[in-house]
Design an enzyme around this catalytic site. Structure first.
Site, short mmCIF file in Angstrom:
data_model
loop_
_atom_site.label_atom_id
_atom_site.label_comp_id
_atom_site.label_asym_id
_atom_site.label_seq_id
_atom_site.Cartn_x
_atom_site.Cartn_y
_atom_site.Cartn_z
N LYS A 13 0.84 -1.22 0.00
CA LYS A 13 0.00 0.00 0.00
C LYS A 13 0.87 1.26 0.00
O LYS A 13 0.66 2.17 -0.80
CB LYS A 13 -0.93 0.01 1.24
CG LYS A 13 -1.84 -1.18 1.35
CD LYS A 13 -2.74 -1.11 2.56
CE LYS A 13 -2.04 -1.22 3.90
NZ LYS A 13 -1.36 -2.53 4.14
N ARG A 88 -9.69 1.12 8.39
CA ARG A 88 -9.21 -0.23 8.61
C ARG A 88 -10.21 -1.05 9.44
O ARG A 88 -9.94 -2.19 9.80
CB ARG A 88 -7.87 -0.15 9.35
CG ARG A 88 -6.96 -1.29 9.10
CD ARG A 88 -5.66 -1.03 9.83
NE ARG A 88 -4.85 -0.10 9.12
CZ ARG A 88 -3.56 -0.30 8.81
NH1 ARG A 88 -2.98 -1.40 9.16
NH2 ARG A 88 -2.87 0.60 8.19
N ARG A 127 11.93 -5.77 4.74
CA ARG A 127 11.66 -4.34 4.62
C ARG A 127 12.57 -3.54 5.55
O ARG A 127 12.82 -3.92 6.67
CB ARG A 127 10.20 -4.04 4.99
CG ARG A 127 9.95 -2.52 5.06
CD ARG A 127 8.51 -2.15 5.03
NE ARG A 127 7.76 -2.69 6.16
CZ ARG A 127 6.45 -2.58 6.29
NH1 ARG A 127 5.76 -1.96 5.36
NH2 ARG A 127 5.83 -3.11 7.33
N ARG A 160 11.27 -2.01 11.20
CA ARG A 160 10.20 -1.49 12.06
C ARG A 160 9.98 -2.42 13.25
O ARG A 160 10.07 -3.64 13.11
CB ARG A 160 8.90 -1.37 11.26
CG ARG A 160 8.81 -0.08 10.50
CD ARG A 160 7.66 0.00 9.52
NE ARG A 160 6.38 -0.59 9.91
CZ ARG A 160 5.29 -0.52 9.16
NH1 ARG A 160 5.32 0.13 7.99
NH2 ARG A 160 4.17 -1.10 9.54
N ARG A 171 -0.51 -8.94 13.55
CA ARG A 171 -1.08 -7.97 12.60
C ARG A 171 -1.97 -8.67 11.58
O ARG A 171 -3.01 -8.15 11.19
CB ARG A 171 0.05 -7.20 11.89
CG ARG A 171 0.71 -6.19 12.82
CD ARG A 171 2.04 -5.73 12.27
NE ARG A 171 1.95 -5.02 11.02
CZ ARG A 171 2.99 -4.87 10.18
NH1 ARG A 171 4.16 -5.40 10.46
NH2 ARG A 171 2.84 -4.20 9.07
P1 AP5 Z 1 4.86 -1.57 1.82
O1 AP5 Z 1 4.54 -0.71 0.66
O2 AP5 Z 1 5.60 -0.99 2.97
O3 AP5 Z 1 3.53 -2.33 2.31
P2 AP5 Z 1 2.30 -1.78 3.14
O4 AP5 Z 1 1.09 -2.48 2.60
O5 AP5 Z 1 2.30 -0.30 3.17
O6 AP5 Z 1 2.71 -2.42 4.53
P3 AP5 Z 1 2.56 -1.88 6.01
O7 AP5 Z 1 3.25 -2.93 6.86
O8 AP5 Z 1 3.07 -0.48 6.15
O9 AP5 Z 1 1.06 -1.94 6.20
P4 AP5 Z 1 0.34 -2.02 7.51
O10 AP5 Z 1 -1.03 -1.80 7.04
O11 AP5 Z 1 0.55 -3.24 8.30
O12 AP5 Z 1 1.06 -0.89 8.39
P5 AP5 Z 1 0.80 0.67 8.56
O13 AP5 Z 1 2.12 1.33 8.49
O14 AP5 Z 1 -0.29 1.15 7.68
O15 AP5 Z 1 5.66 -2.84 1.25
C1 AP5 Z 1 6.17 -3.83 2.13
C2 AP5 Z 1 7.57 -4.26 1.63
O16 AP5 Z 1 7.44 -4.94 0.37
C3 AP5 Z 1 8.52 -3.09 1.36
O17 AP5 Z 1 9.81 -3.50 1.71
C4 AP5 Z 1 8.43 -2.86 -0.17
O18 AP5 Z 1 9.63 -2.33 -0.70
C5 AP5 Z 1 8.14 -4.26 -0.68
N1 AP5 Z 1 7.24 -4.30 -1.81
C6 AP5 Z 1 6.11 -3.54 -2.00
N2 AP5 Z 1 5.49 -3.90 -3.14
C7 AP5 Z 1 6.23 -4.93 -3.66
C8 AP5 Z 1 6.09 -5.74 -4.82
N3 AP5 Z 1 5.06 -5.60 -5.67
N4 AP5 Z 1 7.01 -6.69 -5.05
C9 AP5 Z 1 8.04 -6.86 -4.21
N5 AP5 Z 1 8.24 -6.13 -3.08
C10 AP5 Z 1 7.34 -5.18 -2.82
O19 AP5 Z 1 0.27 0.69 10.05
C11 AP5 Z 1 1.09 0.29 11.11
C12 AP5 Z 1 0.25 0.13 12.35
O20 AP5 Z 1 -0.36 1.40 12.70
C13 AP5 Z 1 -0.93 -0.84 12.26
O21 AP5 Z 1 -0.54 -2.17 12.47
C14 AP5 Z 1 -1.85 -0.32 13.34
O22 AP5 Z 1 -1.44 -0.70 14.60
C15 AP5 Z 1 -1.68 1.21 13.22
N6 AP5 Z 1 -2.66 1.79 12.30
C16 AP5 Z 1 -2.42 2.30 11.05
N7 AP5 Z 1 -3.56 2.69 10.47
C17 AP5 Z 1 -4.55 2.42 11.36
C18 AP5 Z 1 -5.95 2.57 11.33
N8 AP5 Z 1 -6.59 3.06 10.23
N9 AP5 Z 1 -6.66 2.18 12.41
C19 AP5 Z 1 -6.05 1.70 13.51
N10 AP5 Z 1 -4.72 1.49 13.60
C20 AP5 Z 1 -3.98 1.85 12.54
#
Ligand code: AP5
Length: 217
Positions: A13, A88, A127, A160, A171
């Site tokens: 994402k 979410r 990552r 992270r 998660r």
């Molecule tokens: P990346 O692009 O970083 O993936 P992502 O989907 O953004 O992953 P996140 O782990 O950031 O998502 P998340 O939803 O768990 O965490 P968030 O930060 O939103 O890609 C991942 C890796 O793969 C990278 O190394 C990239 O280079 C690689 N990659 C990407 N695409 C690729 C491809 N096609 N091929 C190969 N490699 C690829 O949230 C963190 C925490 O915050 C949550 O767990 C929660 O506790 C809290 N939080 C956030 N939002 C909310 C909400 N709305 N409500 C409540 N709590 C929340």
């Protein structure tokens, strides 16, 4: 145009959101990045968020929604935004719908990035993240040029806290319980499209762009 990227942890994402925001010239709003910045700065919000995030739990809905609401009210969101990781939960989605309706807007498109869980676990363990400018790397597919420091700002990249194997599993559990129901929620509203998040970063982004064009944005 307000576009939301939906998908499991590590689906890609954030990676796609940065590029789409640049192409469409609208802001990228990542609730995860907002929480991590606050954790780094040691704010009250950061302390609260860390107690959930580091245990693989979601931050409470009202807290998360009020952050996004404030952000969406900023003038740079007048032409839309890319929402990354929000909503979410169903209550967050309902709060967002009510807020956007009150502003005469709507969530135009939800892109569900689809990918196998096994591949995601590999991605998250590889990552690396820049705590300063939030750039994201993958040690295999997209490493920092010197392997250690962020290409953009030179800060040392890190794993992270929530990318530890035991937290990743929590998660996923939270994703299946709280976030996956949004797929049916948005299907019923008729604004959900799917994009295969596989075969590398460029191909995944192309899949999303093609899906958006076919949807005639
Ligand atoms: P990346 O692009 O970083 O993936 P992502 O989907 O953004 O992953 P996140 O782990 O950031 O998502 P998340 O939803 O768990 O965490 P968030 O930060 O939103 O890609 C991942 C890796 O793969 C990278 O190394 C990239 O280079 C690689 N990659 C990407 N695409 C690729 C491809 N096609 N091929 C190969 N490699 C690829 O949230 C963190 C925490 O915050 C949550 O767990 C929660 O506790 C809290 N939080 C956030 N939002 C909310 C909400 N709305 N409500 C409540 N709590 C929340």
């Amino acid at each position: 145009m307000i576009i939301m990227l939906l998908g499991a942890p590590g689906a890609g994402k954030g990676t796609q959101a940065v590029k789409l925001a640049s192409i469409l010239e609208i802001p990228h709003i990542s609730t995860g990045d907002i929480f991590r910045s606050n954790i780094k700065e040691g704010t009250e919000l950061g302390k609260l968020a860390a107690s959930y995030i580091n245990n693989g739990k979601l931050v409470p809905d009202e807290v998360t929604f009020s952050i996004v609401e404030d952000r969406l009210k900023k003038p740079d969101c007048a032409n839309g935004a890319i929402l990354d990781g929000f909503p979410r939960t169903i209550p967050q989605a309902e709060m967002l719908d009510r807020f956007l309706a009150s502003e005469g807007k709507k969530l135009d498109i939800v892109v569900n990035i689809v990918i196998d869980e096994d591949e995601i676990v590999e991605r998250l363990s590889q990552r690396r993240y820049c705590p300063e400018c939030k750039a994201t790397y993958h040690l295999g597919h997209r490493p920092p040029k010197n392997g250690v420091n962020c290409d953009v700002c030179g800060t040392e990249v890190i794993l992270r806290d929530d990318d530890q194997p035991d937290v990743i599993q929590k998660r996923f559990k939270e994703y299946h319980e709280s976030t996956e129901p949004l797929i049916e929620y948005y299907k019923a509203k008729g604004n959900l499209i799917e994009s295969q998040g596989v075969n590398g970063i460029e191909q995944s982004l192309n899949n999303t762009i093609r899906a958006l064009i076919n949807r005639k944005i």
